[in-house]
Design a protein around this motif. Structure first.
Motif, PDB file in Angstrom:
ATOM      1  N   THR A   1       0.809  -1.224   0.000  1.00  0.00           N
ATOM      2  CA  THR A   1       0.000   0.000   0.000  1.00  0.00           C
ATOM      3  C   THR A   1       0.835   1.265   0.000  1.00  0.00           C
ATOM      4  O   THR A   1       0.301   2.360   0.124  1.00  0.00           O
ATOM      5  N   ASP A   2       2.159   1.123  -0.132  1.00  0.00           N
ATOM      6  CA  ASP A   2       3.065   2.269  -0.157  1.00  0.00           C
ATOM      7  C   ASP A   2       2.885   3.126   1.101  1.00  0.00           C
ATOM      8  O   ASP A   2       2.698   4.337   1.036  1.00  0.00           O
ATOM      9  N   SER A   3       2.913   2.458   2.263  1.00  0.00           N
ATOM     10  CA  SER A   3       2.786   3.144   3.556  1.00  0.00           C
ATOM     11  C   SER A   3       4.113   3.031   4.296  1.00  0.00           C
ATOM     12  O   SER A   3       4.401   2.001   4.920  1.00  0.00           O
ATOM     13  N   PRO A   4       4.964   4.060   4.227  1.00  0.00           N
ATOM     14  CA  PRO A   4       6.266   4.013   4.912  1.00  0.00           C
ATOM     15  C   PRO A   4       6.094   3.696   6.395  1.00  0.00           C
ATOM     16  O   PRO A   4       5.175   4.199   7.050  1.00  0.00           O
ATOM     17  N   THR A   5       6.992   2.877   6.934  1.00  0.00           N
ATOM     18  CA  THR A   5       6.812   2.294   8.267  1.00  0.00           C
ATOM     19  C   THR A   5       8.010   2.561   9.160  1.00  0.00           C
ATOM     20  O   THR A   5       9.153   2.438   8.727  1.00  0.00           O
ATOM     21  N   LEU A   6       7.736   2.918  10.423  1.00  0.00           N
ATOM     22  CA  LEU A   6       8.756   3.012  11.463  1.00  0.00           C
ATOM     23  C   LEU A   6       8.595   1.810  12.393  1.00  0.00           C
ATOM     24  O   LEU A   6       7.489   1.513  12.835  1.00  0.00           O
ATOM     25  N   ILE A   7       9.695   1.117  12.707  1.00  0.00           N
ATOM     26  CA  ILE A   7       9.663   0.014  13.669  1.00  0.00           C
ATOM     27  C   ILE A   7      10.596   0.359  14.822  1.00  0.00           C
ATOM     28  O   ILE A   7      11.801   0.537  14.620  1.00  0.00           O
ATOM     29  N   PHE A   8      10.047   0.482  16.024  1.00  0.00           N
ATOM     30  CA  PHE A   8      10.823   0.830  17.213  1.00  0.00           C
ATOM     31  C   PHE A   8      11.125  -0.419  18.040  1.00  0.00           C
ATOM     32  O   PHE A   8      10.247  -1.275  18.231  1.00  0.00           O
ATOM     33  N   THR A   9      12.343  -0.507  18.550  1.00  0.00           N
ATOM     34  CA  THR A   9      12.728  -1.571  19.466  1.00  0.00           C
ATOM     35  C   THR A   9      13.660  -1.014  20.536  1.00  0.00           C
ATOM     36  O   THR A   9      14.361  -0.025  20.302  1.00  0.00           O
ATOM     37  N   GLN A  10      13.665  -1.653  21.710  1.00  0.00           N
ATOM     38  CA  GLN A  10      14.555  -1.220  22.789  1.00  0.00           C
ATOM     39  C   GLN A  10      15.984  -1.717  22.580  1.00  0.00           C
ATOM     40  O   GLN A  10      16.919  -1.150  23.145  1.00  0.00           O
ATOM     41  N   TYR A  11      16.136  -2.788  21.810  1.00  0.00           N
ATOM     42  CA  TYR A  11      17.398  -3.518  21.827  1.00  0.00           C
ATOM     43  C   TYR A  11      18.159  -3.406  20.511  1.00  0.00           C
ATOM     44  O   TYR A  11      17.593  -3.601  19.430  1.00  0.00           O
ATOM     45  N   ARG A  12      19.452  -3.097  20.606  1.00  0.00           N
ATOM     46  CA  ARG A  12      20.319  -2.976  19.435  1.00  0.00           C
ATOM     47  C   ARG A  12      20.330  -4.287  18.631  1.00  0.00           C
ATOM     48  O   ARG A  12      20.222  -4.290  17.400  1.00  0.00           O
ATOM     49  N   GLN A  13      20.445  -5.425  19.332  1.00  0.00           N
ATOM     50  CA  GLN A  13      20.516  -6.715  18.651  1.00  0.00           C
ATOM     51  C   GLN A  13      19.213  -7.024  17.911  1.00  0.00           C
ATOM     52  O   GLN A  13      19.229  -7.574  16.810  1.00  0.00           O
ATOM     53  N   THR A  14      18.081  -6.656  18.515  1.00  0.00           N
ATOM     54  CA  THR A  14      16.794  -6.868  17.845  1.00  0.00           C
ATOM     55  C   THR A  14      16.696  -6.009  16.592  1.00  0.00           C
ATOM     56  O   THR A  14      16.214  -6.465  15.549  1.00  0.00           O
TER      57      THR A  14
END
Length: 604
Positions: free
Chosen positions: A445-458
């Motif tokens: 759908t051409d919806s730019p996405t942000l993915i947040f995580t607490q961990y550098r390795q993740t």
């Protein structure tokens, strides 16, 4: 709402609703001729329309600078435009309909939306009866469905009822974030007395479906089925994962289901697979496919869904290929219009902009992800080891609690983060698989996405997985970057041709950034304080954002993450913006209380 100047459409009414350009059927220069043209419109909700006080003053003919605050039209451009005014208000139309009188007070302009091929518009009577039916659905579910239905959601439930009665099935393909799940639950609730019903979904969502059914429709009884004896009665909703359908489809096919719902139905896109055959073998007078993937893409896969829910209409794959797939691949606009017209009776695919007037600026979705068997086993082993080692006392206790909590949360993200076995990533983490489905839809759908995580390795695992799964190069914004590197990532993402996904560290990117190109935010793991997650979400929802932002939070069911989610729900989370205060609060608990929070709640 739009304006007629006497010769053509003018500007949309000012200071009213959301602006959007829509294709409408309007009179043109030739006397009596009607054509489909793009019109500047203001989108408002039915409730706003009902409450609107409209004046009778008409704009001077041909004066686009004096737009009237209502839609007007006539069959002939030379005729005086007829306004939608207080004397023919929505309330008056309702009264006319309820008395069974002919509908003649509705201006043509108010139902001038053309069909897919531009040869017809819906009748005034049909338009108003649909509105009344939608209001009736909302009223009927007001006491049994524990949700504040938006008008388009009530319409979706009514549409599912109408369409399954007429064709035996339907595809609800609303854009992600518009609430397909609650619409499906409302539909299931209305059919509860007809018999036991079935929901088939990705394994990672079985727990979420059971949770949402209990939350929105407590009168229904969700049963998470994982094999064995199957006894279901009216009011029961049996929820199974797609692997269970593939392995035990013969048992599910032995029962007559009042309704069968297939969530994330793109899993059935290949009609030759064992899974798709098992889905088609299920017996039900009402089959519903839920998918956020646009129906214009992957046409042969679309046929598979249409054949599943409405085999009488879409029986022949070869015919579908000849009529639609091949000519559309060759660039035929006429074939594309024919396809839209053909699927229109059984496919409802609404975009956020179409229902923008009924949407908040932010849509929050909390998804409960099931652990895989590998995750469950490793989670339990780590906790038992921590219990055997003891949590100690004083400063040592706080560090040991932190170590145990971090390990358990990492297991929730992906077991390979603990075992070191990262050769194969898919299929081992319910959370990662669900995040993959979300990203796949957003890429479509051409919806730019942000993915947040607490961990550098993740974060590094996510970047690798996106590259392997989709061929997407996703930047990773984290604390190890210098200022120039961080600025470059933000600049690149904000550009029109920027990367479709950006992975971010919650600590490094939670404040100060503007990332308004993003339409979707995913929180991959849980933070103690909801304010921190909210600050991160506001990287996308800031001044300059022109779209509704969908914010999805992933929580691993039965784990300590549910405890954190519960703190958020009770608004009792700590105000400290770091993990330390949350860890300190856990460390103050005695061992029994601490283990009760950390241990998996198997009964869930």
């Amino acid at each position: 709402m739009w304006t007629w100047t006497g010769h053509g459409p003018g500007r949309a009414p000012a200071d009213l609703g959301d602006r959007e350009t829509l294709a409408l059927a309007l009179p043109t220069g030739s006397r009596g001729a009607i054509e489909v043209v793009d019109v500047d419109c203001a989108l408002i909700s039915p409730a706003e329309l009902a409450a609107l006080e409209l004046g009778d003053e008409l704009p001077a003919a041909g004066s686009p600078d004096r737009p009237h605050s209502a839609p007007m039209a006539s069959a002939e451009p030379s005729a005086t435009p007829r306004p939608l005014h207080a004397g023919s208000s929505l309330r008056a139309w309702r009264t006319v309909l309820r008395r069974g009188e002919p509908v003649d007070a509705l201006p043509i302009a108010a139902h001038a939306v053309p069909d897919a091929v531009g040869t017809a518009i819906v009748s005034a009577d049909r338009a108003l009866r649909t509105l009344l039916d939608t209001e009736a659905v909302a009223a009927d579910l007001a006491t049994t469905l524990h949700a504040d239905l938006r008008p388009y959601q009530a319409r979706g439930i009514g549409w599912l009822t109408e369409t399954t009665e007429a064709y035996g099935g339907a595809v609800l393909a609303d854009e992600m974030g518009l609430g397909k799940t609650v619409q499906a639950i409302g539909f299931l609730l209305a059919r509860a007395a007809a018999g036991a019903q079935l929901v088939v979904c990705p394994t990672s969502l079985v727990g979420n479906w059971a949770h949402e059914i209990t939350r929105f429709a407590p009168e229904l009884r969700p049963i998470s089925w994982r094999g064995g004896e199957l006894a279901a009665a009216p009011g029961d909703i049996v929820v199974v994962g797609y692997p269970m359908l593939r392995l035990h489809g013969h048992l599910l096919a032995e029962q007559d289901w009042a309704t069968a719902v297939f969530d994330e139905a793109q899993a059935l896109k290949n009609p030759r697979t064992q899974l798709a055959k098992a889905a088609r073998a299920l017996t039900s007078p009402a089959k519903v496919a839920l998918t956020g993937t646009p129906v214009e893409n992957h046409l042969e896969e679309l046929w598979a869904l249409l054949h599943l829910v409405a085999p009488r209409l879409f029986a022949h794959r070869g015919q579908f290929r000849r009529r639609f797939v091949r000519p559309i691949q060759e660039g035929s606009a006429a074939a594309a219009a024919r396809l839209r017209a053909t699927i229109e009776p059984v496919v409802l695919a609404r975009k956020k902009f179409q229902v923008a007037a009924a949407l908040p600026a932010k849509i929050h979705t909390d998804l409960l992800c099931d652990l895989t068997a590998e995750q469950e086993k490793l989670y339990d082993q780590l906790l038992e080891r921590a219990i055997d080692d003891g949590f100690g006392s004083g400063a040592q206790r706080q560090s040991r609690v932190l170590a145990a909590l971090t390990a358990l949360k990492q297991v929730c993200n992906h077991p390979g983060l603990i075992t070191g076995d990262l050769a194969e990533l898919p299929g081992r983490s319910g959370k990662l698989d669900l995040c993959t489905d979300i990203v796949a839809t957003n890429l479509e759908t051409d919806s730019p996405t942000l993915i947040f995580t607490q961990y550098r390795q993740t974060g590094e695992l996510l970047v690798r997985h996106l590259a392997e799964q989709f061929g997407v190069t996703a930047p990773f914004f984290h604390g190890g970057l210098n200022q120039d590197q961080r600025a470059a990532i933000v600049r690149d993402f904000q550009s029109a041709d920027g990367p479709p996904v950006l992975v971010l560290s919650l600590r490094a990117a939670g404040t100060g950034l503007t990332l308004t190109r993003a339409a979707d935010v995913v929180h991959f793991d849980r933070w103690w304080n909801p304010a921190v997650e909210a600050q991160a979400s506001d990287r996308a929802h800031r001044i300059g954002q022109t779209r509704t932002v969908t914010i999805t939070t992933l929580t691993s069911g039965t784990t300590v993450e549910e405890h954190i989610a519960g703190m958020h729900d009770r608004k009792s989370a700590l105000t400290d913006l770091s993990d330390s205060a949350g860890i300190a609060a856990l460390a103050r608990l005695d061992d029994d209380q601490l283990v009760e929070i950390l241990r998996r709640k198997r009964e869930n």
